[in-house]
Design a protein around this motif. Structure first.
Motif, mmCIF file in Angstrom:
data_model
loop_
_atom_site.group_PDB
_atom_site.id
_atom_site.type_symbol
_atom_site.label_atom_id
_atom_site.label_comp_id
_atom_site.label_asym_id
_atom_site.label_seq_id
_atom_site.Cartn_x
_atom_site.Cartn_y
_atom_site.Cartn_z
ATOM 1 N N ALA A 97 -6.467 -43.987 -17.862
ATOM 2 C CA ALA A 97 -7.631 -43.612 -17.819
ATOM 3 C C ALA A 97 -8.780 -44.849 -17.445
ATOM 4 C CB ALA A 97 -8.006 -43.418 -19.584
ATOM 5 N N SER A 109 -8.999 -39.104 -15.742
ATOM 6 C CA SER A 109 -9.473 -40.202 -16.718
ATOM 7 C C SER A 109 -9.669 -39.656 -18.113
ATOM 8 C CB SER A 109 -10.580 -41.094 -16.242
ATOM 9 O OG SER A 109 -10.696 -41.911 -17.205
ATOM 10 N N ASP A 112 -6.624 -38.252 -19.943
ATOM 11 C CA ASP A 112 -5.686 -39.491 -20.273
ATOM 12 C C ASP A 112 -6.449 -39.997 -21.735
ATOM 13 O OD1 ASP A 112 -3.851 -39.085 -18.344
ATOM 14 O OD2 ASP A 112 -4.387 -40.940 -17.344
ATOM 15 N N ALA A 113 -7.877 -40.168 -21.783
ATOM 16 C CA ALA A 113 -8.488 -40.711 -22.811
ATOM 17 C C ALA A 113 -8.359 -39.954 -23.961
ATOM 18 C CB ALA A 113 -9.819 -41.019 -22.408
#
Length: 186
Positions: A97, A109, A112-113
């Motif tokens: 991320a 990003s 992913d976070a």
């Protein structure tokens, strides 16, 4: 209040940059390969977030090295491989991320976070990455809800208060952001 927020962040000029704790990368502006270094804020975040014991040998260490020298696509490729090997690794997801954010790929990003937070709900770094991504994607109301939930759990979290100040600014309410910055400084 808006001017005070800009001064506190060390910005000049009338137009605020994207709401982010991570500075712009030369990569985003077509800089030559030698100048494609991650921002100092990202390097500091990465250095603080990665105990050497978790990195020694393997794909994570190689990805961190590539990130530190500015090879963001190379770092992302290695993190992709690491995540394929261990899809439940929140550290690898958070690192990817961070790399994607540095490349200004905010939607991947944020994904992913968000996954890193699902796996490690107390990961404040992943939460702040997600918050910054949401603001840069124009989803400030969602970012505000995320910040409010985090502050409900820990009302004195200075970093989250500062992050929420950026959200307030993006929503056109700098006076509320200033109040959060004051509370964070206490």
């Amino acid at each position: 209040a808006k001017q005070l927020l800009a001064q506190m962040r060390g910005e000049a000029g009338d137009a605020p940059p994207p709401c982010t704790a991570i500075q712009a990368s030369p990569l985003a502006f077509g800089a030559p390969a030698a100048a494609r270094m991650p921002s100092p804020a990202n390097l500091a975040a990465l250095n603080a977030a990665v105990p050497e014991s978790k990195l020694s040998g393997g794909l994570m260490q190689q990805a961190v090295t590539k990130f530190r020298i500015g090879d963001l696509p190379g770092a992302e490729t290695l993190l992709n491989r690491r995540i394929k090997e261990a899809p439940q690794d929140p550290l690898a997801l958070r690192h990817r991320a961070l790399v994607r954010r540095e490349m200004r790929h905010y939607e991947p990003s944020a994904q992913d976070a968000r996954r890193a937070l699902e796996l490690a709900p107390r990961d404040s770094r992943a939460r702040r990455l997600l918050l910054d991504d949401l603001v840069d994607l124009g989803r400030s109301n969602e970012a505000l809800e995320l910040a409010d939930r985090a502050l409900k759990a820990d009302p004195r979290d200075a970093q989250m208060l500062a992050a929420r100040a950026r959200v307030w600014e993006s929503l056109g309410k700098p006076e509320l952001g200033l109040a959060d910055l004051r509370a964070a400084a206490e």
